[in-house]
Design an enzyme around this catalytic site. Structure first.
Site, mmCIF file in Angstrom:
data_model
loop_
_atom_site.group_PDB
_atom_site.id
_atom_site.type_symbol
_atom_site.label_atom_id
_atom_site.label_comp_id
_atom_site.label_asym_id
_atom_site.label_seq_id
_atom_site.Cartn_x
_atom_site.Cartn_y
_atom_site.Cartn_z
ATOM 1 N N CYS A 16 0.838 -1.205 0.000
ATOM 2 C CA CYS A 16 0.000 0.000 0.000
ATOM 3 C C CYS A 16 0.867 1.248 0.000
ATOM 4 O O CYS A 16 2.098 1.171 0.008
ATOM 5 C CB CYS A 16 -0.933 0.000 1.214
ATOM 6 S SG CYS A 16 -0.060 0.142 2.786
ATOM 7 N N CYS A 19 3.479 1.561 2.667
ATOM 8 C CA CYS A 19 4.705 0.800 2.389
ATOM 9 C C CYS A 19 5.664 1.636 1.544
ATOM 10 O O CYS A 19 6.880 1.631 1.768
ATOM 11 C CB CYS A 19 4.377 -0.500 1.668
ATOM 12 S SG CYS A 19 3.313 -1.629 2.584
ATOM 13 N N ASP A 451 8.039 24.355 -34.980
ATOM 14 C CA ASP A 451 9.141 24.756 -35.848
ATOM 15 C C ASP A 451 8.773 24.345 -37.274
ATOM 16 O O ASP A 451 7.854 23.551 -37.479
ATOM 17 C CB ASP A 451 10.410 24.050 -35.370
ATOM 18 C CG ASP A 451 11.573 24.270 -36.312
ATOM 19 O OD1 ASP A 451 11.720 25.385 -36.811
ATOM 20 O OD2 ASP A 451 12.320 23.297 -36.558
ATOM 21 N N ASP A 650 13.243 20.030 -33.230
ATOM 22 C CA ASP A 650 14.103 18.884 -33.497
ATOM 23 C C ASP A 650 15.064 18.576 -32.365
ATOM 24 O O ASP A 650 15.759 17.580 -32.410
ATOM 25 C CB ASP A 650 14.887 19.081 -34.785
ATOM 26 C CG ASP A 650 15.922 20.204 -34.661
ATOM 27 O OD1 ASP A 650 15.967 20.844 -33.598
ATOM 28 O OD2 ASP A 650 16.683 20.415 -35.609
ATOM 29 N N ASP A 654 16.516 23.931 -31.427
ATOM 30 C CA ASP A 654 15.369 24.331 -30.631
ATOM 31 C C ASP A 654 15.546 24.059 -29.151
ATOM 32 O O ASP A 654 14.598 24.177 -28.379
ATOM 33 C CB ASP A 654 14.114 23.584 -31.115
ATOM 34 C CG ASP A 654 13.596 24.153 -32.413
ATOM 35 O OD1 ASP A 654 13.740 25.365 -32.617
ATOM 36 O OD2 ASP A 654 13.070 23.388 -33.227
#
Length: 806
Positions: A16, A19, A451, A650, A654
């Protein structure tokens, strides 16, 4: 180990959210650990280490001290084994729990029947005689003995786990079940042995609650284990793409012979080996085709359904499927360096990461179990002090019901299960999401910035026009320009070099080549300084175009990108380079706009060329002549306006814009740069991946909200009802049996809801591609040899424009 880095661990024994918190605390308490992220669904931990870093054995001991098991996982092969192991482990857990459930059912049904004898006689079997007092007492003794195997075997895990948690001063789901059922069994047994110790009418055992709660919770855990085992299938499907063996061409004294091959394990293949890939076979590792040509099915990595033609010199990716032609490939990457291994690693990291909402849930879960225990004690006190007779019986039943109905499991599973399924689903469609936070942010994107070169266009332009100056022959122009352009990986540079190759012109030797980001490249050829780039780049260097200005206008008139050349400070020639709009770009833009996103283009090209591309793909908002830093600033402006921006580029030029955007999306067909740039990488060439990302992000968010709302609502409503808030007004009191059933199936409900994401399918591909000539005028930065020493490793890189200054 030493130095900064990251370790991955497999964790055993978690049930859970509590844990998860316990394991994270244990790991972060180790010297040299900067942070730890534990995933409940795939039972994994990512540990960030500092210098000096702890070794895996130290981390494993820390986890074991917290009551769980751990082992380090390294390398693609171990990751594959761990993924398979998780599914096999969960399958084994399912079988073990179902065996226990059957035992619980066998022992528990008589106990439940005894506990509800009068109800059965009244409602189900009208002719059933009532139990006399001696018979009832004997039946209770039978119930007491039948619940012992249920406690000792069927529910053993709850008591062991609860005891381990108590020893370290913690509490978890096991604590709640162990406390509730243990207290109920103890109360019932004391009431059976010494009824005189209890007030009149309150000495009634309720063994049926013990039997039903443990049996139903075990059933719920079994169903949950089966579903959790399936969450790793997307990752395992990626891992299984790579074959286990390869057919290596032997090398003898006379060289390699394709007729002499040997089948060897994949781990024995080394870079430089030549492999034979037969028609229909899987390509074992990344490599370059040396002989043969074929159609390669890359759909399992990129999501693109159409095969791609590959011929000698082209790169191929391990895990893809060869078509009808036999290929000889030279291996370029092995092991963890392959594209597939890095994709798998990134998917694994993303699946085990935590979006912000999960970190909030973890903080809540850390206090959940202690809060439930306090509410249970308060419920007992309230009923015992102010409840109706038999007060002790009411107090015991309601406090046990509170413990049993609370479910931290649902909280712990609500987010990571949906994130794992969504990220795996995205990878199957060629969208690589690097972390859960990117998945969460993408749902809010309202502006998509694209772009142009390599994103809206194919990024593979060709020279369509060439003109040399009056003092230079065209072949000499090509020979000189190609000398410096050969150092560049940008498509426009490759177009010039490719044009020279097709004309049979051998490039001269370029020296001291320097990149000028967003403008062009310069260098020296045979002692003379050469500039190749945008006309503005040459103008800034004091070069007058002179008689070539008319040629520049002619290039612009045909919708091509002008590439100007200067030698020794004098304009020497002009190339016109044209690109092609990506197939499906117009349809992808239209679908994004139909979903409410504003789509705009940022390009370094001049406005006329940019508008021509924008018109072809259906984009109205265009900004031209924008430098790489200008793109980043424009995105900041949009963010200041309150927009959530996704930038698609790309990953090369960029990078600033991708880093600034709320969601950076790198195009690149699986290139090295695309796998490292941005928070999302599109492994295919299609912009449909952007739409897939946004749609999947929104679907995952809805799923997570549904899971969390259900989990919180269940506990917020269920716990007060279990405490008896409805009793004063309506006389309604929840049975521990129904509480146990509700608790068991609350996590099952979360798992079932999360699995609905598996049915997600992206928008279908456009029926007919519609490529059209591009009027790109962009010019992208050329990386210098020192900054980009190796060529692109995929056949279709997607670079970014070098903008043309005004």
């Amino acid at each position: 180990m030493g130095g900064e880095g990251e370790l991955r661990l497999r964790i055993r024994g978690m049930h859970c959210a509590s844990c998860v918190t316990a394991v994270e605390r244990a790991l972060t308490g180790v010297d040299g650990v900067a942070g730890a992220s534990v995933n409940l669904v795939d039972a994994s931990a990512r540990v960030r280490t500092t210098d000096p870093a702890p070794d895996p054995a130290t981390l494993s001991r820390a986890v074991e001290a917290a009551g769980y098991g751990a082992r380090a996982v390294t390398g693609a092969d171990e990751l594959l084994a761990a993924s398979r192991g998780l599914e096999e482990e969960q399958a084994a857990t399912f079988r073990r729990l179902m065996r226990r459930f059957r035992i619980g059912l066998l022992c528990g049904l008589p106990v439940v029947a005894i506990g509800h004898w009068s109800m059965i006689a009244d409602s189900i079997i009208p002719g059933l005689p009532p139990l006399s007092a001696p018979a009832e007492r004997a039946a209770w003794w039978i119930s007491a003995f039948l619940t012992i195997p249920i406690l000792a075997h069927v529910g053993r895990g709850f008591f062991v786990g609860g005891w381990r948690a108590a020893r370290r001063g913690a509490a978890n789901m096991d604590t709640l079940v162990a406390l509730g059922t243990g207290a109920a069994w103890l109360y019932s047994t004391v009431a059976l042995l010494a009824p005189g110790l209890f007030p009149a009418g309150s000495a009634r055992p309720f063994y049926e609650a013990v039997a039903a709660v443990i049996t139903l919770v075990v059933l719920g855990q079994a169903i949950e284990a089966r579903a959790r085992g399936r969450t790793s299938r997307a990752l395992r499907a990626l891992l299984d793409l790579s074959p286990r063996t390869a057919e290596r061409i032997r090398r003898g004294d006379g060289g390699a012979s394709e007729s002499d091959t040997e089948v060897i394990p994949l781990e024995e293949v080394a870079a430089g080996d030549r492999l034979l890939v037969r028609p229909g076979g899987q390509i074992p590792l990344d490599g370059r085709i040396r002989r043969g040509a074929s159609e390669i099915d890359e759909s399992m990595l990129t999501g693109e359904s159409l095969p791609v033609r590959r011929s000698p010199g082209d790169e191929v990716i391990g895990g893809t499927v060869n078509g009808t032609g036999a290929l000889t490939i030279e291996v370029t990457r092995t092991g963890e360096e392959t594209v597939l291994a890095r994709i798998v690693d990134l998917v694994r990291r993303a699946q085990s990461g935590k979006p912000p909402v999960q970190r909030t849930v973890d903080r809540v879960a850390a206090w959940f179990v202690p809060a439930v225990v306090i509410v249970s004690l308060a419920t007992f006190a309230a009923w015992y002090l102010a409840g109706p007779e038999p007060r002790l019986n009411f107090a015991m039943v309601t406090s046990v019901t509170v413990l049993v109905i609370a479910c931290p499991c649902a909280l712990g599973l609500a987010t990571p299960l949906s994130v794992m399924i969504a990220i795996g689903k995205a990878a199957a469609h060629g969208v690589l999401i690097r972390d859960g936070e990117a998945l969460q942010k993408a749902r809010s994107v309202d502006t998509v910035v694209l772009d142009k070169t390599g994103t809206l266009t194919e990024g593979r332009p060709r020279v369509v026009r060439a003109a040399a100056g009056p003092d230079l022959a065209e072949d000499d122009l090509l020979r000189t320009a190609a000398a410096v352009e050969s150092a560049s990986e940008h498509p426009l540079a490759r177009a010039v070099v490719g044009f020279a190759r097709r004309r049979g012109v051998v490039p001269a030797v370029g020296e001291r080549v320097t990149a000028h980001p967003g403008q062009g490249v310069s260098g020296f050829v045979e002692g003379r300084r050469v500039l190749v780039g945008s006309p503005g780049f040459l103008a800034a260097a004091g070069v007058e175009m002179g008689a070539l200005r008319a040629e520049l206008e002619g290039v612009a008139a045909v919708g091509a990108t002008p590439v100007a050349v200067a030698v020794g400070g004098v304009a020497a020639g002009v190339f016109g380079v044209a690109d092609t709009v990506r197939a499906g770009a117009r349809e992808a833009v239209a679908r994004l706009r139909s979903k409410g996103a504003e789509v705009m283009m940022l390009t370094g090209d001049d406005r006329g060329a940019a508008l021509r591309i924008a018109d072809q793909v259906g984009i109205e908002a265009v900004r031209a002549r924008v430098s790489p830093s200008g793109k980043a600033e424009r995105i900041r402006e949009l963010q200041r306006e309150g927009r959530v921006v996704a930038m698609v580029g790309d990953g090369i030029n960029d990078a600033p814009a991708l880093a600034v955007a709320d969601v950076g999306i790198a195009m690149g067909s699986g290139t090295d740069v695309a796998l490292q740039a941005g928070e999302v990488a599109l492994l295919g060439d299609s912009l449909r991946g952007v739409e897939t990302l946004l749609a999947l992000s929104r679907a995952a968010h809805r799923n997570i909200v549904q899971n969390l709302a259900g989990a919180f609502l269940y506990n917020v409503v269920g716990i007060p009802v279990a405490a008896g808030v409805l009793y004063p007004a309506w006389g309604i009191l929840l049975s521990p049996i129904f509480a146990g059933a509700a608790m068991a199936f609350s996590s099952v409900t979360v798992v079932a809801n999360a699995n609905r994401l598996r049915r997600f399918e992206p928008a279908s591909a456009p029926s007919s591609p519609s490529p059209s000539p591009s009027s790109s005028r962009s010019r992208a930065s050329v990386a210098s040899p020192s900054r980009n020493p190796s060529p692109s490793r995929t056949p279709s890189p997607s670079p970014n424009p070098r903008p043309t200054p005004p």
